[in-house]
Design an enzyme around this catalytic site. Structure first.
Site, PDB file in Angstrom:
ATOM      1  N   CYS A  94       7.415   2.552   1.364  1.00  0.00           N
ATOM      2  CA  CYS A  94       6.612   3.596   1.943  1.00  0.00           C
ATOM      3  C   CYS A  94       6.805   5.018   1.564  1.00  0.00           C
ATOM      4  O   CYS A  94       7.914   5.387   2.049  1.00  0.00           O
ATOM      5  CB  CYS A  94       6.553   3.203   3.421  1.00  0.00           C
ATOM      6  SG  CYS A  94       5.620   4.130   4.685  1.00  0.00           S
ATOM      7  N   ASN A 108       5.343   7.904   2.635  1.00  0.00           N
ATOM      8  CA  ASN A 108       5.294   8.789   3.768  1.00  0.00           C
ATOM      9  C   ASN A 108       6.487   8.455   4.653  1.00  0.00           C
ATOM     10  O   ASN A 108       7.377   9.484   5.072  1.00  0.00           O
ATOM     11  CB  ASN A 108       4.154   8.774   4.564  1.00  0.00           C
ATOM     12  CG  ASN A 108       2.941   9.423   3.901  1.00  0.00           C
ATOM     13  OD1 ASN A 108       2.848  10.440   3.283  1.00  0.00           O
ATOM     14  ND2 ASN A 108       1.817   8.578   3.870  1.00  0.00           N
ATOM     15  N   GLU A 144      -4.171  -0.417   4.713  1.00  0.00           N
ATOM     16  CA  GLU A 144      -2.743  -0.709   4.491  1.00  0.00           C
ATOM     17  C   GLU A 144      -2.730  -2.014   4.507  1.00  0.00           C
ATOM     18  O   GLU A 144      -2.993  -2.655   5.620  1.00  0.00           O
ATOM     19  CB  GLU A 144      -1.645   0.116   5.088  1.00  0.00           C
ATOM     20  CG  GLU A 144      -1.696   1.526   4.593  1.00  0.00           C
ATOM     21  CD  GLU A 144      -0.578   2.042   4.901  1.00  0.00           C
ATOM     22  OE1 GLU A 144       0.554   1.487   4.476  1.00  0.00           O
ATOM     23  OE2 GLU A 144      -0.499   3.108   5.523  1.00  0.00           O
ATOM     24  N   ARG A 145      -1.948  -3.109   3.826  1.00  0.00           N
ATOM     25  CA  ARG A 145      -1.554  -4.207   4.115  1.00  0.00           C
ATOM     26  C   ARG A 145      -0.637  -4.557   5.040  1.00  0.00           C
ATOM     27  O   ARG A 145       0.194  -3.822   5.210  1.00  0.00           O
ATOM     28  CB  ARG A 145      -0.915  -4.835   2.568  1.00  0.00           C
ATOM     29  CG  ARG A 145      -0.260  -6.175   2.662  1.00  0.00           C
ATOM     30  CD  ARG A 145       0.553  -6.440   1.530  1.00  0.00           C
ATOM     31  NE  ARG A 145       1.775  -5.663   1.303  1.00  0.00           N
ATOM     32  CZ  ARG A 145       2.613  -5.781   0.336  1.00  0.00           C
ATOM     33  NH1 ARG A 145       2.709  -6.815  -0.575  1.00  0.00           N
ATOM     34  NH2 ARG A 145       3.746  -4.877   0.392  1.00  0.00           N
ATOM     35  N   CYS A 162      -1.254   7.101   3.071  1.00  0.00           N
ATOM     36  CA  CYS A 162      -0.262   6.247   2.321  1.00  0.00           C
ATOM     37  C   CYS A 162       0.233   6.793   1.295  1.00  0.00           C
ATOM     38  O   CYS A 162      -0.691   7.147   0.302  1.00  0.00           O
ATOM     39  CB  CYS A 162      -1.239   4.862   2.086  1.00  0.00           C
ATOM     40  SG  CYS A 162      -0.233   3.652   1.254  1.00  0.00           S
ATOM     41  N   THR A 183       2.499   5.866  -1.184  1.00  0.00           N
ATOM     42  CA  THR A 183       2.601   5.006  -2.326  1.00  0.00           C
ATOM     43  C   THR A 183       1.186   5.024  -2.735  1.00  0.00           C
ATOM     44  O   THR A 183       0.891   4.941  -4.084  1.00  0.00           O
ATOM     45  CB  THR A 183       3.181   3.871  -1.968  1.00  0.00           C
ATOM     46  OG1 THR A 183       2.492   3.073  -1.159  1.00  0.00           O
ATOM     47  CG2 THR A 183       4.953   3.751  -1.844  1.00  0.00           C
TER      48      THR A 183
END
Length: 267
Positions: free
Chosen positions: A68, A70, A202-203, A211, A213
């Protein structure tokens, strides 16, 4: 803690060791915005095996995420604030490998996010393992580009990202059968050669304000498809990140991270 609106419940297990509990159940309970603390993820600060520290991140649905962007900025900010870190640089183990981070005098954090993975096999997709998935049909005539930053991302460029029904489109693309473990989904509008506008599904978490990444993946996809230069600002609902995509596809991300409040979870 939060990094441009992407918020996390952080647990410093270096300071207070966790009891033997079901982490997935804890993540579901503590991330609930009505019945718990509320957050986009539960992040555990642990001792590393090959690096001084290790980050583990659990989504609100209880699934564990590889990385992640952030969250890891929040992680290193908390390391410093809790006096675990004397220097301004540190290496941190993640599910996506060991990453190097630097705390800037301004308070911003720069993360060497590593080299973007661009083939189906590296991303976690069906089909020829050495093939790139660039500008391929995904849904409704949309073209998608897949990138892994240690976790999978699907980037779709649109003329107007604000017009998209994020819940409907995001949840559908998250579960595309071509991804072996689902994917994060990003809709991106190109504002200029050095500026992108991003909305994210996001998944395991749904719509989020940011997000990290994903912003890296969007910068890579924009560079890969000739839409942007290698230095680009990515604007998200929660704020902006500065990205640099090197010639070897290594990505550097710079952005803020701050503590919102601290408290005690009573189970």
């Amino acid at each position: 803690m939060q990094g441009i609106g992407n918020d996390f419940v952080m647990v410093d297990t270096l300071q207070d060791e966790l009891p033997e509990i079901d982490i997935a159940s804890l993540a579901r309970a503590i991330n609930d915005r009505r019945l718990g603390v509320g957050g986009d993820g539960l992040i555990l600060m642990e001792k590393g095996e090959t690096a001084p520290f290790k980050m583990r991140m659990f989504n609100p649905d209880g699934s564990e995420s590889e990385m992640c962007g952030n969250g890891i900025r929040c992680f290193v900010r908390l390391l410093k604030d809790h006096n675990h870190l004397a220097a301004d640089t540190v290496s941190v183990e993640t599910g996506a490998g060991t990453l190097n981070l630097e705390l800037k005098p301004s308070g911003l954090v720069t993360v060497d996010m590593g080299i973007a993975r661009l083939t189906r096999g590296e991303i976690g997709m069906t089909g020829p393992s050495d093939e790139r998935f660039v500008e391929q049909p995904v849904d409704r005539g949309w073209l998608g580009t897949a990138v892994s930053m240690g976790n999978p991302h699907l980037v779709v460029f649109l003329e107007d990202v604000k017009a998209i029904d994020l819940r409907d489109a995001g949840s559908r693309l998250e579960n595309l059968s071509i991804f072996t473990n689902r994917t994060n989904v990003h809709f991106v509008q190109v504002l200029s050669r050095n500026s992108l506008l991003q909305r994210t599904w996001e998944r395991g978490a749904g719509a989020t304000l940011a997000c990290g990444t994903g912003a890296c993946a969007c910068a890579v996809a924009a560079t890969l498809t000739g839409r942007s230069d290698r230095d680009v600002e990515v604007q998200l609902p929660g704020g902006s990140l500065q990205l640099r995509v090197a010639e070897d596809w290594r990505v550097f991300m710079t952005g803020p991270a701050e503590t919102v409040f601290e408290g005690v979870w009573q189970d």
